[in-house]
Design a protein around this motif. Structure first.
Motif, short mmCIF file in Angstrom:
data_model
loop_
_atom_site.label_atom_id
_atom_site.label_comp_id
_atom_site.label_asym_id
_atom_site.label_seq_id
_atom_site.Cartn_x
_atom_site.Cartn_y
_atom_site.Cartn_z
N ASP A 8 0.82 -1.21 0.00
CA ASP A 8 0.00 0.00 0.00
C ASP A 8 0.86 1.27 0.00
O ASP A 8 0.38 2.34 -0.32
CB ASP A 8 -0.91 0.03 1.24
N GLN A 9 2.12 1.16 0.41
CA GLN A 9 2.98 2.33 0.53
C GLN A 9 3.84 2.56 -0.70
O GLN A 9 4.66 3.46 -0.71
CB GLN A 9 3.88 2.18 1.76
N ARG A 10 3.68 1.77 -1.72
CA ARG A 10 4.51 1.91 -2.91
C ARG A 10 3.65 2.23 -4.12
O ARG A 10 2.45 2.02 -4.12
CB ARG A 10 5.28 0.62 -3.17
N GLY A 11 4.29 2.70 -5.16
CA GLY A 11 3.59 2.94 -6.41
C GLY A 11 2.96 4.32 -6.48
O GLY A 11 3.24 5.20 -5.68
N TRP A 12 2.12 4.46 -7.47
CA TRP A 12 1.45 5.73 -7.73
C TRP A 12 0.23 5.87 -6.84
O TRP A 12 -0.46 4.91 -6.57
CB TRP A 12 1.05 5.81 -9.19
N ARG A 13 -0.06 7.09 -6.44
CA ARG A 13 -1.25 7.33 -5.62
C ARG A 13 -2.52 7.11 -6.44
O ARG A 13 -3.51 6.59 -5.94
CB ARG A 13 -1.23 8.74 -5.07
N SER A 14 -2.49 7.55 -7.72
CA SER A 14 -3.63 7.33 -8.61
C SER A 14 -3.13 7.43 -10.05
O SER A 14 -2.05 7.96 -10.31
CB SER A 14 -4.73 8.35 -8.36
N THR A 15 -3.93 6.95 -10.97
CA THR A 15 -3.58 7.02 -12.38
C THR A 15 -3.51 8.47 -12.85
O THR A 15 -2.64 8.83 -13.64
CB THR A 15 -4.61 6.23 -13.22
N GLY A 16 -4.42 9.30 -12.37
CA GLY A 16 -4.42 10.71 -12.75
C GLY A 16 -3.16 11.43 -12.31
O GLY A 16 -2.59 12.23 -13.05
N ARG A 17 -2.74 11.15 -11.09
CA ARG A 17 -1.51 11.79 -10.59
C ARG A 17 -0.29 11.30 -11.36
O ARG A 17 0.62 12.07 -11.64
CB ARG A 17 -1.34 11.51 -9.10
N ALA A 18 -0.28 10.04 -11.71
CA ALA A 18 0.83 9.50 -12.51
C ALA A 18 0.86 10.18 -13.88
O ALA A 18 1.93 10.55 -14.38
CB ALA A 18 0.68 8.00 -12.67
N ALA A 19 -0.31 10.38 -14.47
CA ALA A 19 -0.37 11.04 -15.78
C ALA A 19 0.14 12.48 -15.69
O ALA A 19 0.88 12.93 -16.57
CB ALA A 19 -1.80 11.02 -16.30
N VAL A 20 -0.24 13.19 -14.64
CA VAL A 20 0.25 14.57 -14.47
C VAL A 20 1.76 14.59 -14.34
O VAL A 20 2.45 15.41 -14.96
CB VAL A 20 -0.42 15.24 -13.25
N TYR A 21 2.30 13.66 -13.56
CA TYR A 21 3.75 13.59 -13.39
C TYR A 21 4.44 13.34 -14.73
O TYR A 21 5.42 14.01 -15.07
CB TYR A 21 4.13 12.50 -12.40
N TRP A 22 3.95 12.37 -15.50
CA TRP A 22 4.61 12.04 -16.77
C TRP A 22 4.47 13.16 -17.79
O TRP A 22 5.38 13.37 -18.60
CB TRP A 22 4.09 10.70 -17.32
N VAL A 23 3.37 13.88 -17.77
CA VAL A 23 3.23 15.04 -18.67
C VAL A 23 4.25 16.10 -18.29
O VAL A 23 4.92 16.68 -19.15
CB VAL A 23 1.79 15.59 -18.63
N LEU A 24 4.40 16.38 -16.99
CA LEU A 24 5.40 17.36 -16.56
C LEU A 24 6.81 16.90 -16.91
O LEU A 24 7.65 17.71 -17.31
CB LEU A 24 5.28 17.62 -15.06
N ALA A 25 7.07 15.61 -16.74
CA ALA A 25 8.39 15.08 -17.09
C ALA A 25 8.65 15.22 -18.60
O ALA A 25 9.75 15.56 -19.02
CB ALA A 25 8.51 13.62 -16.67
N GLY A 26 7.63 15.00 -19.41
CA GLY A 26 7.77 15.17 -20.86
C GLY A 26 7.99 16.63 -21.24
O GLY A 26 8.81 16.95 -22.11
N LEU A 27 7.27 17.53 -20.59
CA LEU A 27 7.45 18.96 -20.86
C LEU A 27 8.83 19.44 -20.41
O LEU A 27 9.34 20.44 -20.91
CB LEU A 27 6.36 19.78 -20.18
N GLY A 28 9.41 18.72 -19.47
CA GLY A 28 10.74 19.06 -19.01
C GLY A 28 11.79 19.00 -20.11
O GLY A 28 12.80 19.70 -20.05
N VAL A 29 11.56 18.17 -21.11
CA VAL A 29 12.50 18.13 -22.25
C VAL A 29 12.53 19.49 -22.94
O VAL A 29 13.60 20.00 -23.30
CB VAL A 29 12.11 17.01 -23.24
#
Length: 131
Positions: A8-29
């Motif tokens: 329960d203490q590992r992984g993503w909190r939710s799919t939406g939060r994971a998507a926001v993180y990956w979008v920000l990581a992509g924009l970081g390029v």
């Protein structure tokens, strides 16, 4: 036993939060490319206004490297905050942010080098300018 399991203490909190993180990581390029390109453009501008014969020192290169540093610090802070928000485990979030930050900066550097013809900074003239 009402405690949370390690699963329960590992992984993503939710799919939406994971998507926001990956979008920000992509924009970081794009952010990485912009900061590396800023370095080139500021050194190019500094070579234009140095001295009339362009043989003097490059007075504004500190601003160019400062912009590169500030841009990277802002990008790292945004990625760390987003990873902490999206991941359950803080150590995992730090690793995700660090890897994304390095990837963003390296890919941004490659994009910048492709844009500038392989030059990291504007070349300083070796001989005085002859009109």
């Amino acid at each position: 036993m009402t405690g949370a399991s390690t699963q329960d203490q590992r992984g993503w909190r939710s799919t939406g939060r994971a998507a926001v993180y990956w979008v920000l990581a992509g924009l970081g390029v794009l952010g990485g490319a912009a900061t590396w390109l800023f370095l080139f453009l500021m050194t190019e501008e500094a070579t234009r206004g140095a001295t009339p014969d362009r043989s003097g020192p490059n007075p504004n290169s500190g601003l160019a490297f400062g912009g590169l540093l500030v841009g990277h610090v802002v990008g790292l802070v945004v990625l760390v905050i987003a990873a902490q928000w999206a991941r359950r485990d803080p150590r995992s979030a730090a690793r995700f942010a660090a890897v994304a930050f390095l990837a963003d900066s390296l890919l941004g550097l490659v994009l910048s080098l492709l844009t500038t013809g392989g030059a990291l900074v504007a070349p300083w003239p070796q001989r005085p300018y002859q009109p």
